[in-house]
Design a protein around this motif. Structure first.
Motif, PDB file in Angstrom:
ATOM      1  N   ILE A 277       0.941  -1.125   0.007  1.00 47.14           N
ATOM      2  CA  ILE A 277       0.036  -0.005   0.038  1.00 47.14           C
ATOM      3  C   ILE A 277       0.825   1.161   0.006  1.00 47.14           C
ATOM      4  CG2 ILE A 277      -1.704   1.271   1.203  1.00 47.14           C
ATOM      5  CD1 ILE A 277      -2.814  -1.365   2.437  1.00 47.14           C
ATOM      6  N   ALA A 278       1.943   1.212   0.631  1.00 44.95           N
ATOM      7  CA  ALA A 278       2.807   2.385   0.974  1.00 44.95           C
ATOM      8  C   ALA A 278       4.446   1.853   0.618  1.00 44.95           C
ATOM      9  CB  ALA A 278       2.743   3.067   2.146  1.00 44.95           C
ATOM     10  N   PRO A 279       4.720   1.923  -0.740  1.00 49.33           N
ATOM     11  CA  PRO A 279       6.204   1.340  -1.163  1.00 49.33           C
ATOM     12  C   PRO A 279       7.230   2.467  -0.655  1.00 49.33           C
ATOM     13  CG  PRO A 279       4.517   1.424  -3.019  1.00 49.33           C
ATOM     14  CD  PRO A 279       3.748   2.100  -1.957  1.00 49.33           C
ATOM     15  N   THR A 280       6.990   3.569  -0.311  1.00 52.95           N
ATOM     16  CA  THR A 280       8.114   4.306   0.173  1.00 52.95           C
ATOM     17  C   THR A 280       8.274   3.826   1.620  1.00 52.95           C
ATOM     18  OG1 THR A 280       6.358   5.921   1.067  1.00 52.95           O
ATOM     19  CG2 THR A 280       7.273   6.304  -0.997  1.00 52.95           C
ATOM     20  N   LEU A 281       7.679   2.955   2.359  1.00 55.29           N
ATOM     21  CA  LEU A 281       8.237   2.440   3.502  1.00 55.29           C
ATOM     22  C   LEU A 281       9.278   1.555   3.371  1.00 55.29           C
ATOM     23  CD1 LEU A 281       4.927   1.533   5.395  1.00 55.29           C
ATOM     24  CD2 LEU A 281       6.616   3.093   6.101  1.00 55.29           C
ATOM     25  N   ALA A 282       9.508   0.969   2.162  1.00 52.77           N
ATOM     26  CA  ALA A 282      10.586  -0.065   2.164  1.00 52.77           C
ATOM     27  C   ALA A 282      11.913   0.522   2.570  1.00 52.77           C
ATOM     28  CB  ALA A 282      10.803  -0.486   0.511  1.00 52.77           C
ATOM     29  N   ALA A 283      12.249   1.954   1.988  1.00 58.96           N
ATOM     30  CA  ALA A 283      13.405   2.528   2.348  1.00 58.96           C
ATOM     31  C   ALA A 283      13.997   2.640   3.729  1.00 58.96           C
ATOM     32  CB  ALA A 283      13.696   3.940   1.563  1.00 58.96           C
ATOM     33  N   PRO A 284      12.973   3.268   4.568  1.00 61.25           N
ATOM     34  CA  PRO A 284      12.987   3.410   5.909  1.00 61.25           C
ATOM     35  C   PRO A 284      13.084   2.067   6.919  1.00 61.25           C
ATOM     36  CG  PRO A 284      10.942   4.154   5.513  1.00 61.25           C
ATOM     37  CD  PRO A 284      11.675   3.924   4.324  1.00 61.25           C
ATOM     38  N   LEU A 285      12.549   0.883   6.334  1.00 59.59           N
ATOM     39  CA  LEU A 285      12.474  -0.295   6.519  1.00 59.59           C
ATOM     40  C   LEU A 285      14.038  -0.959   6.552  1.00 59.59           C
ATOM     41  CD1 LEU A 285       9.032  -1.652   5.913  1.00 59.59           C
ATOM     42  CD2 LEU A 285       9.799  -1.188   8.336  1.00 59.59           C
ATOM     43  N   LEU A 286      14.636  -0.706   5.446  1.00 59.09           N
ATOM     44  CA  LEU A 286      15.869  -1.028   5.244  1.00 59.09           C
ATOM     45  C   LEU A 286      16.843  -0.299   6.047  1.00 59.09           C
ATOM     46  CD1 LEU A 286      18.060  -2.578   3.517  1.00 59.09           C
ATOM     47  CD2 LEU A 286      17.785  -0.813   1.704  1.00 59.09           C
ATOM     48  N   ARG A 287      16.672   0.909   6.102  1.00 63.97           N
ATOM     49  CA  ARG A 287      17.570   1.812   6.858  1.00 63.97           C
ATOM     50  C   ARG A 287      17.584   1.219   8.260  1.00 63.97           C
ATOM     51  NH1 ARG A 287      16.349   7.090   7.522  1.00 63.97           N
ATOM     52  NH2 ARG A 287      18.262   7.735   8.181  1.00 63.97           N
ATOM     53  N   MET A 288      16.454   1.023   8.999  1.00 68.27           N
ATOM     54  CA  MET A 288      16.213   0.644  10.201  1.00 68.27           C
ATOM     55  C   MET A 288      17.266  -0.320  10.380  1.00 68.27           C
ATOM     56  SD  MET A 288      12.737  -0.200  12.068  1.00 68.27           S
ATOM     57  CE  MET A 288      11.687   1.031  11.278  1.00 68.27           C
TER      58      MET A 288
ATOM     59  N   ALA B 228      19.850  11.031  13.218  1.00 65.62           N
ATOM     60  CA  ALA B 228      19.673  10.176  12.128  1.00 65.62           C
ATOM     61  C   ALA B 228      18.891   9.390  12.082  1.00 65.62           C
ATOM     62  CB  ALA B 228      21.219   9.448  12.135  1.00 65.62           C
ATOM     63  N   ASN B 229      17.931   8.999  13.120  1.00 67.21           N
ATOM     64  CA  ASN B 229      16.954   7.777  13.274  1.00 67.21           C
ATOM     65  C   ASN B 229      15.446   8.601  13.161  1.00 67.21           C
ATOM     66  OD1 ASN B 229      18.500   5.575  13.205  1.00 67.21           O
ATOM     67  ND2 ASN B 229      18.846   5.755  15.565  1.00 67.21           N
ATOM     68  N   LEU B 230      15.379   9.858  13.138  1.00 68.68           N
ATOM     69  CA  LEU B 230      14.170  10.634  13.308  1.00 68.68           C
ATOM     70  C   LEU B 230      13.341  10.402  12.013  1.00 68.68           C
ATOM     71  CD1 LEU B 230      14.960  14.044  15.156  1.00 68.68           C
ATOM     72  CD2 LEU B 230      14.198  11.904  16.221  1.00 68.68           C
TER      73      LEU B 230
ATOM     74  N   VAL C  48      24.948   0.228  15.682  1.00 69.77           N
ATOM     75  CA  VAL C  48      25.059   0.365  17.176  1.00 69.77           C
ATOM     76  C   VAL C  48      24.793  -0.763  18.024  1.00 69.77           C
ATOM     77  CG1 VAL C  48      24.333   2.037  18.737  1.00 69.77           C
ATOM     78  CG2 VAL C  48      24.242   2.754  16.570  1.00 69.77           C
ATOM     79  N   ARG C  49      25.651  -1.210  18.690  1.00 68.20           N
ATOM     80  CA  ARG C  49      25.699  -2.200  19.500  1.00 68.20           C
ATOM     81  C   ARG C  49      25.262  -3.605  18.844  1.00 68.20           C
ATOM     82  NH1 ARG C  49      25.332  -2.000  25.091  1.00 68.20           N
ATOM     83  NH2 ARG C  49      25.703   0.038  25.689  1.00 68.20           N
ATOM     84  N   GLY C  50      25.416  -3.581  17.350  1.00 74.73           N
ATOM     85  CA  GLY C  50      25.205  -4.965  16.872  1.00 74.73           C
ATOM     86  C   GLY C  50      23.609  -4.892  16.670  1.00 74.73           C
ATOM     87  N   CYS C  51      23.197  -6.106  15.772  1.00 73.26           N
ATOM     88  CA  CYS C  51      21.837  -6.359  15.270  1.00 73.26           C
ATOM     89  C   CYS C  51      21.205  -6.740  16.649  1.00 73.26           C
ATOM     90  CB  CYS C  51      21.942  -7.411  14.216  1.00 73.26           C
ATOM     91  SG  CYS C  51      22.985  -6.902  12.872  1.00 73.26           S
ATOM     92  N   ASP C  52      20.674  -6.209  17.364  1.00 73.27           N
ATOM     93  CA  ASP C  52      20.181  -6.380  18.595  1.00 73.27           C
ATOM     94  C   ASP C  52      18.774  -5.901  18.820  1.00 73.27           C
ATOM     95  OD1 ASP C  52      20.765  -3.787  19.172  1.00 73.27           O
ATOM     96  OD2 ASP C  52      21.669  -4.418  21.156  1.00 73.27           O
ATOM     97  N   GLY C  53      18.014  -5.127  17.787  1.00 68.15           N
ATOM     98  CA  GLY C  53      16.815  -4.619  18.010  1.00 68.15           C
ATOM     99  C   GLY C  53      16.762  -3.315  18.839  1.00 68.15           C
ATOM    100  N   SER C  54      17.812  -2.713  19.210  1.00 67.03           N
ATOM    101  CA  SER C  54      18.053  -1.584  20.122  1.00 67.03           C
ATOM    102  C   SER C  54      17.317  -0.460  19.578  1.00 67.03           C
ATOM    103  CB  SER C  54      19.240  -1.583  20.670  1.00 67.03           C
ATOM    104  OG  SER C  54      20.321  -1.359  19.479  1.00 67.03           O
ATOM    105  N   VAL C  55      17.530  -0.325  18.058  1.00 64.95           N
ATOM    106  CA  VAL C  55      17.003   1.026  17.420  1.00 64.95           C
ATOM    107  C   VAL C  55      15.397   0.760  17.639  1.00 64.95           C
ATOM    108  CG1 VAL C  55      16.525  -0.375  15.253  1.00 64.95           C
ATOM    109  CG2 VAL C  55      16.939   2.152  15.252  1.00 64.95           C
ATOM    110  N   LEU C  56      14.562  -0.203  17.882  1.00 66.95           N
ATOM    111  CA  LEU C  56      13.257  -0.272  18.185  1.00 66.95           C
ATOM    112  C   LEU C  56      12.781   0.254  19.288  1.00 66.95           C
ATOM    113  CD1 LEU C  56      12.673  -3.555  16.622  1.00 66.95           C
ATOM    114  CD2 LEU C  56      12.368  -1.554  15.463  1.00 66.95           C
TER     115      LEU C  56
END
Length: 324
Positions: free
Chosen positions: A52-63, A93-95, A70-78
């Motif tokens: 429905i919203a293809p523009t979400l792909a870019a921020p999901l990849l960046r996430m 950078a994450n806003l 930062v601290r490895g792939c541990d979901g801390s950005v969430l």
């Protein structure tokens, strides 16, 4: 006799060490017995939103990228901030990251079918893959088995994330310190084929490159003229496409732009200053001979192994925005 004894001890020791290393890593099919439908469930969540919203792909990849650096792939950005601590999510950078609802939807569905089993870090890795695949990009097998971290600090994101202003030496150091190669650097930079950027991320290249009101000589001057019609000095709100004309589609056009000195960022332009990265950029210009799709999957797997927490480390969060 002594030599044979030493050799036997060495073989046993090597086997123990090798087993320890393997057990500490991630692997394809990790949830085969504990949550066999994990990939189907995550993909459904991605399809529900990104179709429905293809523009979400870019921020999901960046996430996923910003999480791993930062601290490895541990979901801390969430993780959300707490009263006593500002989290990575709140770093400048994450806003611009979006799509947290996709992660939450996948997590909610997984908790209903496999409660307490699948980490948010693994969900993020799968979502990044599926988002790219859904917009005509490559797919790849995602090794799983990460656990979630309990710490998320704003200042660490500010310090550790690569920036649009980094030169090649800085980028090479940042990537290298995490075990990523120069090839990984130039391949993962290709993720800029998706999405948009705020003018302030490259504004100095148009208006004040060296502090003297000048333009960056490493950027195509005609392109600068075009960008100036969209981005005024000190513009902090306007966004422009990073890959004009196909910013919603995963393709090799990014490398064509870089070769023409039309990459938006200093970090894009710097790929032409190193022999190895320049050769890669030029090699991707022919779509029929491009290796980018295959290479991207390999580099994403490499990145996804940075600093992972496994076995008894970390936790499996019940909700991705909060520690248990």
């Amino acid at each position: 006799m002594a030599t044979l004894k030493f050799l036997s001890i060495f073989i046993i020791y090597f086997a123990i060490v090798l087993g320890f290393v393997n057990s500490q890593g991630v692997e394809v099919g990790f949830y085969k017995k504990t949550c066999p439908n994990v990939e189907k469930i995550v993909k459904k969540a991605v399809v529900d939103y990104v179709s429905i919203a293809p523009t979400l792909a870019a921020p999901l990849l960046r996430m996923h990228f910003h999480d791993c650096f930062v601290r490895g792939c541990d979901g801390s950005v969430l993780l959300n901030s707490t009263k006593s601590n500002q989290a990575e999510k709140d770093a400048i950078a994450n806003l611009s990251l979006r799509g947290f609802q996709v992660i939450d939807a996948a997590k909610s569905a997984l908790e209903k079918q496999c409660p307490g089993v699948v980490s948010c870090a693994d969900i993020l890795a799968l979502v990044a893959r599926d988002a790219v695949s859904l917009i005509n990009g490559p797919t790849w097998q995602v090794p799983l088995g990460r656990r979630d971290g309990r710490v998320s600090i704003l200042s660490e994101a500010t310090t550790n994330l690569p920036t649009p202003f980094d030169n090649f030496t800085t980028l090479k150091t940042r990537f290298g310190s995490l075990g990523l190669s120069v090839k990984d650097l130039v391949v993962l930079s290709g993720g800029h084929t998706l999405g948009v950027s705020h003018c302030f991320s490259f504004g100095s290249r148009m208006y004040n490159f060296t502090g003297k009101g000048d333009m960056d000589p490493n950027m195509d001057q005609k392109y600068i003229a075009q960008l100036k019609t969209k981005c005024k000095p000190n513009d902090v709100t306007t966004t422009v496409e990073m890959d004009p004309g196909s910013f919603k589609t995963f393709d090799t056009d990014y490398y064509t732009l870089v070769s023409k000195r039309r990459g938006l960022f200093v970090s894009d332009a710097t790929l032409l200053t190193d022999k190895q990265t320049k050769a890669y950029v030029l090699a991707q210009l022919s779509s029929s001979g491009s290796t980018f799709f295959e290479d991207f999957g390999v580099s994403m797997v490499n990145m996804g192994k940075i600093g992972v927490l496994t076995e008894k480390s970390g936790e499996i969060r019940k909700k991705c925005a909060f520690i248990n």
